[in-house]
Write a protein that holds these residues in place. Sequence first.
Motif, PDB file in Angstrom:
ATOM      1  N   ASP A  77     -49.246 -19.597  15.928  1.00 44.75           N
ATOM      2  CA  ASP A  77     -49.645 -20.890  15.357  1.00 44.75           C
ATOM      3  C   ASP A  77     -48.415 -21.552  14.739  1.00 44.75           C
ATOM      4  O   ASP A  77     -47.950 -21.163  13.668  1.00 44.75           O
ATOM      5  CB  ASP A  77     -50.727 -20.688  14.293  1.00 44.75           C
ATOM      6  CG  ASP A  77     -51.310 -21.998  13.795  1.00 44.75           C
ATOM      7  OD1 ASP A  77     -50.675 -23.057  13.996  1.00 44.75           O
ATOM      8  OD2 ASP A  77     -52.407 -21.977  13.205  1.00 44.75           O
ATOM      9  N   SER A  78     -47.882 -22.562  15.430  1.00 43.42           N
ATOM     10  CA  SER A  78     -46.651 -23.207  14.962  1.00 43.42           C
ATOM     11  C   SER A  78     -46.844 -23.961  13.656  1.00 43.42           C
ATOM     12  O   SER A  78     -45.877 -24.227  12.937  1.00 43.42           O
ATOM     13  CB  SER A  78     -46.122 -24.173  16.036  1.00 43.42           C
ATOM     14  OG  SER A  78     -47.077 -25.189  16.305  1.00 43.42           O
ATOM     15  N   SER A  79     -48.083 -24.291  13.319  1.00 42.40           N
ATOM     16  CA  SER A  79     -48.329 -25.070  12.099  1.00 42.40           C
ATOM     17  C   SER A  79     -48.374 -24.213  10.841  1.00 42.40           C
ATOM     18  O   SER A  79     -48.147 -24.713   9.732  1.00 42.40           O
ATOM     19  CB  SER A  79     -49.645 -25.843  12.226  1.00 42.40           C
ATOM     20  OG  SER A  79     -50.748 -24.950  12.303  1.00 42.40           O
ATOM     21  N   SER A  80     -48.636 -22.903  10.994  1.00 39.52           N
ATOM     22  CA  SER A  80     -48.802 -22.084   9.790  1.00 39.52           C
ATOM     23  C   SER A  80     -48.031 -20.763   9.802  1.00 39.52           C
ATOM     24  O   SER A  80     -47.811 -20.174   8.749  1.00 39.52           O
ATOM     25  CB  SER A  80     -50.294 -21.774   9.577  1.00 39.52           C
ATOM     26  OG  SER A  80     -50.820 -21.050  10.678  1.00 39.52           O
ATOM     27  N   ASP A  81     -47.620 -20.286  10.969  1.00 36.07           N
ATOM     28  CA  ASP A  81     -46.964 -18.984  11.026  1.00 36.07           C
ATOM     29  C   ASP A  81     -45.533 -19.036  10.490  1.00 36.07           C
ATOM     30  O   ASP A  81     -44.815 -20.026  10.666  1.00 36.07           O
ATOM     31  CB  ASP A  81     -46.935 -18.452  12.463  1.00 36.07           C
ATOM     32  CG  ASP A  81     -48.212 -17.707  12.836  1.00 36.07           C
ATOM     33  OD1 ASP A  81     -48.863 -17.174  11.925  1.00 36.07           O
ATOM     34  OD2 ASP A  81     -48.542 -17.657  14.035  1.00 36.07           O
ATOM     35  N   LYS A  82     -45.150 -17.944   9.840  1.00 38.88           N
ATOM     36  CA  LYS A  82     -43.771 -17.716   9.403  1.00 38.88           C
ATOM     37  C   LYS A  82     -43.365 -16.336   9.895  1.00 38.88           C
ATOM     38  O   LYS A  82     -44.042 -15.349   9.603  1.00 38.88           O
ATOM     39  CB  LYS A  82     -43.656 -17.729   7.875  1.00 38.88           C
ATOM     40  CG  LYS A  82     -43.853 -19.060   7.200  1.00 38.88           C
ATOM     41  CD  LYS A  82     -43.684 -18.856   5.689  1.00 38.88           C
ATOM     42  CE  LYS A  82     -43.892 -20.133   4.907  1.00 38.88           C
ATOM     43  NZ  LYS A  82     -43.733 -19.872   3.444  1.00 38.88           N
ATOM     44  N   LYS A  91     -43.735 -14.547   1.774  1.00 36.67           N
ATOM     45  CA  LYS A  91     -45.100 -14.394   2.287  1.00 36.67           C
ATOM     46  C   LYS A  91     -45.196 -14.751   3.778  1.00 36.67           C
ATOM     47  O   LYS A  91     -45.927 -15.658   4.182  1.00 36.67           O
ATOM     48  CB  LYS A  91     -46.089 -15.252   1.481  1.00 36.67           C
ATOM     49  CG  LYS A  91     -46.119 -14.908   0.000  1.00 36.67           C
ATOM     50  CD  LYS A  91     -47.212 -15.654  -0.728  1.00 36.67           C
ATOM     51  CE  LYS A  91     -47.164 -15.435  -2.223  1.00 36.67           C
ATOM     52  NZ  LYS A  91     -47.048 -14.048  -2.653  1.00 36.67           N
ATOM     53  N   PRO A  92     -44.462 -14.020   4.623  1.00 34.03           N
ATOM     54  CA  PRO A  92     -44.522 -14.288   6.069  1.00 34.03           C
ATOM     55  C   PRO A  92     -45.873 -13.907   6.646  1.00 34.03           C
ATOM     56  O   PRO A  92     -46.569 -13.044   6.106  1.00 34.03           O
ATOM     57  CB  PRO A  92     -43.411 -13.410   6.638  1.00 34.03           C
ATOM     58  CG  PRO A  92     -43.339 -12.256   5.675  1.00 34.03           C
ATOM     59  CD  PRO A  92     -43.608 -12.854   4.327  1.00 34.03           C
TER      60      PRO A  92
END
Length: 588
Positions: free
Chosen positions: A212-217, A260-261
């Motif tokens: 998820d490019s909008s929320s993943d780290k 918090k990845p």
Amino acid sequence: MKSIETVSQLYQYISETHSNPRALNWRDDDGSWLSLSTQEYLQQVRRVALGLVARGIRPGDKVGIMARPCPGWTVADLAIIATGAVVVPLYANLSDENYIYEIEQTGLKTLFVSGKSEWEKCGKHRDWLDTVISLDDECPDPTAVSVENVMLAGDGLNDAEPDLWNRLLLMAEADDVASIVYSSGSTGVPKGVEVTHRNLTGLLHLDPLHWDSSSDKYLSFLPLAHIFARVLNYIMIQAGVSIYYLDDIQAAAPVAKELKPTILVLVPRLLERVYSKIVTAMRDTRGVLHMIGQWALRLAEREDEGGWWIKAQRFVANLLIYRSLRGIFGNNMRVVISGGAKLSPHLGHFFTNLGYPIFEGWGMTEACPITVNDMEKSQIGTVGRPLDGVDVIVSEAGELLVRGPNVMRGYYRNPDATAEVLSDGWLATGDQGTIDADGFITIVGRTKELYKTSTGEYVAPIPIEQALAKDVLVDHALVIAEARSFCSCLLFPDFEALEGLKVVYGMTELSDEEFLATPQMRQELEKHFKEVNSHLNHWEEVHAYKWVHAPLTIDDGDLTPTLKIRRDVVIKKYGDLVEEMYPTKEVA
């Protein structure tokens, strides 16, 4: 999404699809995070690639990267490949012999460098290189060229030939060699794996873990010179996920706690260390907290789901203990990928029960990735099912064979070694394994790591070693059995755990060696050996051990860069201790 077949197509896909203001991130000296947007790093790729061409790099040339995880690694990687040159990743902790061997065999003359130990290695063998390009703002080599100057040269070439970049992007073919990656291997001379564009990009269109490019780290701290970390790097930039590079693996836990990845990639050795720290910390507590902690750990150690009563207890344990233990890595993990070596089922169950979303996969330098447990179906103790487009079968000898777009072209300048493992498109992996009715693959061990005792029985050492290493005292275990009448092992202590246990037992005045020789510790260890041996065939039982009072390290050649033991090296190094366990002369 259609399949991407070249790194150039990957570049074009990213430029057309993503616009992430925090695409690539790194920490400044003061610990603050700095960022490159998608457009900024893609522009740097173009400028560096053209700068390399301006400086004389041509298709087929070999260009090295020796750096810790950082945006510059990714930029250099993509830029070198865009020119048609071949990337050769190097480790700073290679032995001098292997470092020179890899440079000499490939004819590498240009090297990107970043990091203190990397500069030390480069400086020691500077005469082997024509050009060193610094990815750091400051460097100790006055002859090095800054990456900024390379980019300025690229700007000049772009002004003179404005259509050159587009021509470069159209030049690559799927089966062109993009990189030569030397296998870290636990024995012998390293072999250069010819990795093609298709190998690096052919499976990027798959999405088994729902990025998820909008929320993943994604917190990236494994060396990008290793194919496992590098392929994950490609997956993340293709998916538009924000990558946070960390150049100090020792700082992974505190940085993760702050950042918090949602995505972590760990080799089993790191999970073993976390497990040891958790068990030690719980053992050192007192009173009610100690009772609650031990109860919670026993629940986490269970390898069955249990009925409603166990689930109810785990719910309570999560509120009291597990939630804080997940906080070690920030308590925001959505995906924890384990790879690079086999994860013991015990650790898989333990961390899953703590609430770590563990997904174990399988790959190798010669074919990566091959399998992964995914969101739809996951089975602890297995490495998952083959990815779409990848075929896996078991040979009559029990060896796993792989065919697919991820399989290497061959070993560089080593046709004999290539012929040994490649036949009609099938790669002999060297891994022994099984495939169940649902397609899940279980790795049993390495073909070359299967010992044959003097009585003709076969012993797979890895499961035994994993069982022995469950004890908090043991950091590493190495089983010896080849051509021996019985199994023995070398034990390497967890020095941090020893210090804590000395306090618990009131023996802080003792040395590590004296403490391990006390009746209490010998009794504890003998009890552990008895438990381990009770689950083994009689010829697999371990009947002798010796403590080695020195840590295994990469720098000393004991471990591979992915922290796997180099068996032959370690057994030879501690040969005198081994022979002490066999007072009657054994036939070698």
